[in-house]
Motif scaffolding. Structure first.
Motif, short mmCIF file in Angstrom:
data_model
loop_
_atom_site.label_atom_id
_atom_site.label_comp_id
_atom_site.label_asym_id
_atom_site.label_seq_id
_atom_site.Cartn_x
_atom_site.Cartn_y
_atom_site.Cartn_z
N SER A 47 -19.52 29.10 -17.37
CA SER A 47 -19.81 30.47 -17.23
C SER A 47 -21.09 30.63 -16.29
O SER A 47 -22.01 29.89 -16.41
CB SER A 47 -19.88 30.92 -18.60
N LYS A 48 -21.09 31.90 -15.84
CA LYS A 48 -22.31 31.87 -15.05
C LYS A 48 -22.27 33.74 -15.03
O LYS A 48 -21.53 34.66 -14.81
CB LYS A 48 -22.69 31.37 -13.73
N GLN A 49 -23.78 33.98 -14.88
CA GLN A 49 -23.87 35.44 -14.50
C GLN A 49 -24.08 35.72 -13.12
O GLN A 49 -24.84 35.27 -12.12
CB GLN A 49 -25.29 35.73 -15.12
N LYS A 50 -22.94 36.60 -12.58
CA LYS A 50 -22.78 36.70 -11.13
C LYS A 50 -23.97 37.61 -10.48
O LYS A 50 -24.49 37.58 -9.35
CB LYS A 50 -21.42 37.39 -10.68
N MET A 51 -24.17 38.77 -11.51
CA MET A 51 -25.02 39.82 -11.01
C MET A 51 -25.41 40.41 -12.37
O MET A 51 -24.82 40.21 -13.36
CB MET A 51 -24.77 40.49 -10.03
N ASP A 52 -26.52 41.31 -12.45
CA ASP A 52 -26.71 42.05 -13.50
C ASP A 52 -25.43 42.93 -14.29
O ASP A 52 -24.84 43.72 -13.55
CB ASP A 52 -28.01 43.21 -13.21
N GLY A 53 -25.33 42.52 -15.53
CA GLY A 53 -24.23 43.06 -16.06
C GLY A 53 -22.67 42.52 -15.80
O GLY A 53 -21.54 42.88 -16.39
N LEU A 90 -16.19 33.68 -16.30
CA LEU A 90 -15.96 32.46 -16.97
C LEU A 90 -14.78 32.03 -16.31
O LEU A 90 -13.81 32.59 -16.05
CB LEU A 90 -15.29 33.25 -18.54
N SER A 91 -15.07 30.60 -16.12
CA SER A 91 -14.13 29.83 -15.43
C SER A 91 -13.34 28.70 -16.15
O SER A 91 -14.03 27.58 -16.10
CB SER A 91 -14.51 29.28 -14.27
N PRO A 92 -12.13 28.91 -16.85
CA PRO A 92 -11.63 27.89 -17.56
C PRO A 92 -10.74 27.08 -16.89
O PRO A 92 -10.17 27.50 -15.73
CB PRO A 92 -10.63 28.66 -18.64
N SER A 93 -10.69 25.70 -17.30
CA SER A 93 -10.10 24.67 -16.48
C SER A 93 -9.49 23.70 -17.45
O SER A 93 -9.77 23.38 -18.32
CB SER A 93 -11.11 23.96 -15.63
N GLY A 94 -8.04 23.61 -17.37
CA GLY A 94 -7.14 22.68 -17.92
C GLY A 94 -6.21 23.53 -18.58
O GLY A 94 -5.56 24.44 -18.09
N ARG A 95 -5.86 23.15 -20.09
CA ARG A 95 -4.96 23.93 -21.02
C ARG A 95 -5.71 24.68 -21.93
O ARG A 95 -6.42 24.25 -22.56
CB ARG A 95 -4.17 22.56 -21.54
N PRO A 112 -10.43 27.76 -29.01
CA PRO A 112 -11.84 27.95 -29.57
C PRO A 112 -12.90 27.68 -28.72
O PRO A 112 -13.83 28.36 -28.68
CB PRO A 112 -12.17 27.07 -30.70
N ILE A 113 -12.64 26.97 -27.58
CA ILE A 113 -13.64 26.40 -26.62
C ILE A 113 -13.99 27.76 -25.78
O ILE A 113 -14.98 28.26 -25.58
CB ILE A 113 -13.21 25.34 -25.65
N LEU A 114 -12.71 28.49 -25.36
CA LEU A 114 -12.93 29.65 -24.75
C LEU A 114 -13.56 30.72 -25.56
O LEU A 114 -14.60 31.62 -25.28
CB LEU A 114 -11.76 30.07 -23.94
N GLU A 115 -13.01 31.01 -26.72
CA GLU A 115 -13.38 31.92 -27.62
C GLU A 115 -14.89 31.98 -27.80
O GLU A 115 -15.54 32.75 -28.02
CB GLU A 115 -12.61 31.73 -29.07
N ASP A 116 -15.32 30.78 -28.25
CA ASP A 116 -16.71 30.67 -28.42
C ASP A 116 -17.69 31.03 -27.15
O ASP A 116 -18.62 31.93 -27.20
CB ASP A 116 -17.25 29.10 -28.71
N ARG A 117 -17.35 30.85 -25.91
CA ARG A 117 -18.20 31.04 -24.74
C ARG A 117 -17.89 32.63 -24.62
O ARG A 117 -18.97 33.11 -24.17
CB ARG A 117 -17.39 30.14 -23.39
N VAL A 118 -16.76 33.18 -24.90
CA VAL A 118 -16.46 34.62 -24.67
C VAL A 118 -17.52 35.15 -25.53
O VAL A 118 -18.12 36.26 -25.05
CB VAL A 118 -15.07 35.00 -24.80
N ASP A 119 -17.76 34.73 -26.83
CA ASP A 119 -18.54 35.32 -27.80
C ASP A 119 -19.76 35.26 -27.44
O ASP A 119 -20.82 36.52 -27.65
CB ASP A 119 -18.42 34.72 -29.20
N LEU A 169 -16.53 41.53 -17.09
CA LEU A 169 -16.21 39.98 -17.57
C LEU A 169 -15.21 39.69 -16.60
O LEU A 169 -14.10 40.15 -16.75
CB LEU A 169 -15.97 39.94 -19.25
N VAL A 170 -15.32 38.71 -16.07
CA VAL A 170 -14.39 38.20 -15.08
C VAL A 170 -13.81 36.83 -15.53
O VAL A 170 -14.90 35.94 -15.66
CB VAL A 170 -14.77 37.87 -13.60
#
Length: 122
Positions: free
Chosen positions: A7-13, A17-22, A29-36, A46-47
């Motif tokens: 995950s990274k901030q591309k610009m203000d606001g 998020l770039s998931p890789s794998g399955r 939960p890995i993605l859910e935690d990062r989204v939270d 949110l991209v």
């Protein structure tokens, strides 16, 4: 295969998020935690860059739908980027499903989505 999420901030606001794998019942939960964590920043966009995502189950779709609902509450938006053909097929199926329940269990839905994605990945 495991799931990693960058995950990274591309610009203000705007966060990416770039998931890789399955993205499945075991790894969502890995993605859910990062989204939270990202949603705590109240981004306006949110991209999800899906270029490296090989597979998505209904639980993965649920994480994205939950993010969309949260973003909508404060007029934010979710963008899906670089969907692989099998992932695009899942989102096409989800959009095409009527609002009433079509599958009797989550397992039944995941089995169906799994079969559809395998058609695209050989």
């Amino acid at each position: 295969m495991n799931l990693t999420v960058k995950s990274k901030q591309k610009m203000d606001g705007v966060y990416m998020l770039s998931p890789s794998g399955r993205l499945d019942t075991n790894t969502f939960p890995i993605l859910e935690d990062r989204v939270d964590v990202v949603l705590q920043e109240k981004p306006h966009t949110l991209v999800f860059d899906m270029e490296m995502l090989d597979y998505i189950s209904s639980m993965g779709v649920r994480v994205i739908a939950k993010a969309q609902k949260t973003m909508k509450a404060y007029n934010g938006r979710v963008i899906l980027l670089n969907l692989q053909p099998q992932i695009q097929k899942v989102f096409d199926i989800i959009k095409a499903l009527p609002s009433q329940q079509v599958f009797s269990t989550m397992e039944e839905l995941d089995d169906y989505l799994d079969r559809m994605q395998r058609q695209f990945t050989g």
